[in-house]
Scaffold this motif. Structure first.
Motif, PDB file in Angstrom:
ATOM      1  N   GLU A  75      37.285  47.554  41.520  1.00  0.00           N
ATOM      2  CA  GLU A  75      36.123  46.954  40.879  1.00  0.00           C
ATOM      3  C   GLU A  75      35.771  47.693  39.589  1.00  0.00           C
ATOM      4  OE1 GLU A  75      34.274  44.222  41.671  1.00  0.00           O
ATOM      5  OE2 GLU A  75      35.741  43.764  43.235  1.00  0.00           O
ATOM      6  N   HIS A  76      35.463  46.920  38.552  1.00  0.00           N
ATOM      7  CA  HIS A  76      35.017  47.492  37.287  1.00  0.00           C
ATOM      8  C   HIS A  76      33.764  46.759  36.839  1.00  0.00           C
ATOM      9  CE1 HIS A  76      38.638  49.914  36.554  1.00  0.00           C
ATOM     10  NE2 HIS A  76      39.340  48.879  36.992  1.00  0.00           N
ATOM     11  N   LEU A 121      34.994  45.705  31.473  1.00  0.00           N
ATOM     12  CA  LEU A 121      35.983  44.619  31.394  1.00  0.00           C
ATOM     13  C   LEU A 121      35.912  43.893  30.056  1.00  0.00           C
ATOM     14  CD1 LEU A 121      35.631  43.204  35.017  1.00  0.00           C
ATOM     15  CD2 LEU A 121      37.561  44.506  34.088  1.00  0.00           C
ATOM     16  N   MET A 122      34.701  43.714  29.516  1.00  0.00           N
ATOM     17  CA  MET A 122      34.576  43.059  28.221  1.00  0.00           C
ATOM     18  C   MET A 122      35.139  43.936  27.108  1.00  0.00           C
ATOM     19  SD  MET A 122      33.478  40.071  28.742  1.00  0.00           S
ATOM     20  CE  MET A 122      33.246  39.652  27.035  1.00  0.00           C
ATOM     21  N   ASP A 123      34.979  45.248  27.213  1.00  0.00           N
ATOM     22  CA  ASP A 123      35.572  46.156  26.225  1.00  0.00           C
ATOM     23  C   ASP A 123      37.092  46.093  26.260  1.00  0.00           C
ATOM     24  OD1 ASP A 123      33.127  47.060  25.304  1.00  0.00           O
ATOM     25  OD2 ASP A 123      33.098  48.844  26.594  1.00  0.00           O
ATOM     26  N   HIS A 124      37.633  45.725  27.420  1.00  0.00           N
ATOM     27  CA  HIS A 124      39.088  45.606  27.596  1.00  0.00           C
ATOM     28  C   HIS A 124      39.500  44.147  27.804  1.00  0.00           C
ATOM     29  CE1 HIS A 124      38.291  49.858  28.496  1.00  0.00           C
ATOM     30  NE2 HIS A 124      39.537  50.074  28.102  1.00  0.00           N
ATOM     31  N   ARG A 125      38.793  43.252  27.140  1.00  0.00           N
ATOM     32  CA  ARG A 125      39.048  41.819  27.328  1.00  0.00           C
ATOM     33  C   ARG A 125      40.513  41.468  27.042  1.00  0.00           C
ATOM     34  NH1 ARG A 125      37.894  37.429  30.244  1.00  0.00           N
ATOM     35  NH2 ARG A 125      37.919  35.496  29.027  1.00  0.00           N
ATOM     36  N   HIS A 126      41.115  42.146  26.077  1.00  0.00           N
ATOM     37  CA  HIS A 126      42.511  41.880  25.716  1.00  0.00           C
ATOM     38  C   HIS A 126      43.461  42.166  26.876  1.00  0.00           C
ATOM     39  CE1 HIS A 126      41.360  45.979  24.838  1.00  0.00           C
ATOM     40  NE2 HIS A 126      42.620  46.365  24.769  1.00  0.00           N
ATOM     41  N   LEU A 127      43.037  43.007  27.804  1.00  0.00           N
ATOM     42  CA  LEU A 127      43.839  43.309  28.997  1.00  0.00           C
ATOM     43  C   LEU A 127      43.320  42.564  30.227  1.00  0.00           C
ATOM     44  CD1 LEU A 127      44.210  47.179  28.506  1.00  0.00           C
ATOM     45  CD2 LEU A 127      45.767  45.366  27.737  1.00  0.00           C
ATOM     46  N   TRP A 128      42.009  42.357  30.284  1.00  0.00           N
ATOM     47  CA  TRP A 128      41.394  41.637  31.414  1.00  0.00           C
ATOM     48  C   TRP A 128      41.983  40.232  31.559  1.00  0.00           C
ATOM     49  CZ3 TRP A 128      35.624  39.703  31.562  1.00  0.00           C
ATOM     50  CH2 TRP A 128      35.276  39.381  32.885  1.00  0.00           C
ATOM     51  N   LEU A 129      42.390  39.644  30.447  1.00  0.00           N
ATOM     52  CA  LEU A 129      42.965  38.294  30.480  1.00  0.00           C
ATOM     53  C   LEU A 129      44.205  38.211  31.368  1.00  0.00           C
ATOM     54  CD1 LEU A 129      42.709  37.272  26.711  1.00  0.00           C
ATOM     55  CD2 LEU A 129      41.560  36.140  28.621  1.00  0.00           C
ATOM     56  N   ARG A 130      44.824  39.341  31.674  1.00  0.00           N
ATOM     57  CA  ARG A 130      46.073  39.328  32.439  1.00  0.00           C
ATOM     58  C   ARG A 130      45.864  39.129  33.941  1.00  0.00           C
ATOM     59  NH1 ARG A 130      49.533  44.349  29.726  1.00  0.00           N
ATOM     60  NH2 ARG A 130      49.187  43.755  27.531  1.00  0.00           N
ATOM     61  N   THR A 131      44.640  39.217  34.418  1.00  0.00           N
ATOM     62  CA  THR A 131      44.391  39.126  35.859  1.00  0.00           C
ATOM     63  C   THR A 131      44.488  37.690  36.353  1.00  0.00           C
ATOM     64  OG1 THR A 131      42.006  38.899  35.533  1.00  0.00           O
ATOM     65  CG2 THR A 131      42.875  41.146  35.746  1.00  0.00           C
ATOM     66  N   PRO A 132      44.757  37.491  37.640  1.00  0.00           N
ATOM     67  CA  PRO A 132      44.904  36.122  38.165  1.00  0.00           C
ATOM     68  C   PRO A 132      43.689  35.246  37.914  1.00  0.00           C
ATOM     69  CG  PRO A 132      45.714  37.722  39.775  1.00  0.00           C
ATOM     70  CD  PRO A 132      45.072  38.508  38.680  1.00  0.00           C
ATOM     71  N   ARG A 133      42.492  35.805  38.075  1.00  0.00           N
ATOM     72  CA  ARG A 133      41.280  35.011  37.883  1.00  0.00           C
ATOM     73  C   ARG A 133      41.139  34.547  36.436  1.00  0.00           C
ATOM     74  NH1 ARG A 133      35.965  34.327  39.865  1.00  0.00           N
ATOM     75  NH2 ARG A 133      34.393  34.271  38.197  1.00  0.00           N
ATOM     76  N   GLN A 134      41.333  35.480  35.507  1.00  0.00           N
ATOM     77  CA  GLN A 134      41.180  35.114  34.097  1.00  0.00           C
ATOM     78  C   GLN A 134      42.291  34.174  33.637  1.00  0.00           C
ATOM     79  OE1 GLN A 134      38.325  35.871  32.558  1.00  0.00           O
ATOM     80  NE2 GLN A 134      37.841  36.735  34.570  1.00  0.00           N
ATOM     81  N   ARG A 135      43.484  34.377  34.157  1.00  0.00           N
ATOM     82  CA  ARG A 135      44.560  33.448  33.829  1.00  0.00           C
ATOM     83  C   ARG A 135      44.222  32.042  34.316  1.00  0.00           C
ATOM     84  NH1 ARG A 135      47.619  30.263  36.166  1.00  0.00           N
ATOM     85  NH2 ARG A 135      49.344  29.419  34.962  1.00  0.00           N
TER      86      ARG A 135
END
Length: 429
Positions: A107-108, A113-127
């Motif tokens: 959990e974050h 997560l917003m500061d790392h949005r460029h990486l957060w996009l890789r998760t199943p939920r965001q995809r």
């Protein structure tokens, strides 16, 4: 030749090669389970030490979260797997061993997560959210293409506001003042007088200092305008349009909706005609619920939610007071104190997703509205020309893409509905 995770179902029993990233890994000693992603989906690759060459086992062992690789393996059907398939791995070719990944599988906080949005996009939920966004966009284009609309692109830099408001981003256009567009509507009305039925689909900007879960500073709008269309037909078109988009997502994004754990019961109801309630009756309803709202007040988010809770699909609130709506909306012919307009309110607390109206087609009335709203006749002269040279009844509406996606996906906040959200106090990444 490479294939994708989305295509593995076409290759059951065959060996395939996929370019991918390691999402997660676990090991039981002599077996490694690799959770792999390639953008098109997720799949598990099973590496059995006794069945692969030593270098394959060693390469798999070195992989860290988000390492990039080419995986080779035999596709087999597996009903237990989320994708319905697994890979029996035969080869692992490392492209890069990733450094320690900032977003570990725990959990974050949202700010992190917003500061790392460029990486957060890789998760199943965001995809899943981004895939549904793509399907919504595809369905939008499909509906308008199949129903005789022409796509027109209005300018983003404009000399004036579409609605006479001041919440605009100001810039300099060489020696002139200019603004980032908050709506392409006025230009789309001009296009409708040339092409009949048109729509735009592009970014819009509002400098509102709002931090609610429904607001973005930069967002995308779909704005149709239609010549020879009155208020009633405008509502019917909106019903058909929204129904088409929702049903397309239900048909083509079942896996993504499952990833989001979205209860689709109410989405399945989004077909046919939608219920309607007048502004007058909505005020009475809210007052019966204990609200102190008065006739002439605009609705806030809690008000919209209370109204929507009485219906099992989107609801139109029609005939708002003239005083609280935009200058271009046509008054009701028998009740000039209200206008021929409607807001479409989504169920489940998602609020307004569409605002629309029949537009004023009388040049004298429009000039009167300019004076009442203290609008510059010089700046809007071209808009008045549309009523002087072949005026006709016409209507239009605007649908907010991100709010619609938030509703369809069942998200708590619109920030997850766009790849890189622009919000109050957030311009990074």
């Amino acid at each position: 030749m490479l294939t994708t995770i989305a295509q593995v179902g076409q290759h059951v029993g065959q060996e395939v090669r996929i370019g991918c990233w390691l999402y997660n890994k676990r090991s039981s000693g002599k077996i490694q389970f690799l959770q792999l992603r390639d953008g098109s989906g997720f799949i598990q690759g099973v590496v059995v030490k006794a069945e692969v060459a030593e270098n394959v086992w060693e390469n798999a062992s070195q992989l860290t979260q988000e390492s990039s690789l080419y995986i080779t393996g035999v596709v087999r059907a597996d009903d237990r797997a989320p994708s319905g398939y697994e890979l029996t791995v035969t080869g692992v070719e490392i492209i890069q061993i990733a450094q320690e990944y900032p977003i570990s599988l725990k959990e974050h906080g949202v700010d992190f997560l917003m500061d790392h949005r460029h990486l957060w996009l890789r998760t199943p939920r965001q995809r899943a959210v981004m895939a549904i966004r793509s399907e919504v966009i595809r369905a939008v284009y499909e509906y308008f293409h199949e129903n005789g609309f022409v796509k027109v692109d209005p300018p983003i830099l404009t000399p004036t506001s579409a609605e006479g408001t001041t919440n605009l981003f100001h810039t300099k256009y060489f020696d002139e003042d200019a603004y980032l567009s908050q709506s392409g509507q006025l230009y789309m009305e001009a296009a409708a007088m040339a092409l009949g039925r048109v729509y735009s689909f592009g970014p819009t900007f509002r400098a509102e200092k709002s931090k609610t879960r429904r607001h973005l500073i930069e967002f995308w709008m779909i704005e149709p305008e239609m010549a020879f269309v009155d208020h009633e037909e405008n509502l019917r078109i909106q019903e058909a349009f929204v129904s088409h988009v929702v049903q397309s997502v239900l048909k083509n994004c079942q896996r993504e909706l499952k990833t989001l754990e979205r209860d689709t019961t109410k989405l399945q109801n989004v077909t046919g005609s939608f219920p309607r309630i007048t502004y007058d009756d909505a005020i009475k309803l809210l007052q019966e619920k204990g609200s102190e709202i008065k006739w002439g007040d605009d609705f806030g988010a809690p008000d919209e939610t209370l109204i929507a809770d009485h219906f099992d699909k989107p609801v139109f609130i029609t005939h708002y007071p003239t005083e609280i709506k935009a200058f271009y909306m046509k008054p009701h012919p028998e009740r000039p104190e209200v206008v021929l307009c409607a807001d479409m309110i989504a169920p489940e607390g998602y609020g307004e997703i569409i605002g629309g109206s029949q537009r004023i087609d009388d040049p004298e009335l429009l000039e009167k509205r300019f004076a009442e709203h203290e609008l510059s006749e010089e700046a809007y002269r071209w808009y008045l020309d549309l009523r002087k040279y072949g005026t006709v009844p016409h209507s239009g509406f605007g649908l907010g893409l991100e709010r619609t996606i938030a509703w369809i996906c069942g998200l708590d906040h619109v920030r997850e509905t766009i790849p890189f959200p622009r919000m109050l106090y957030r311009l990074y990444p």
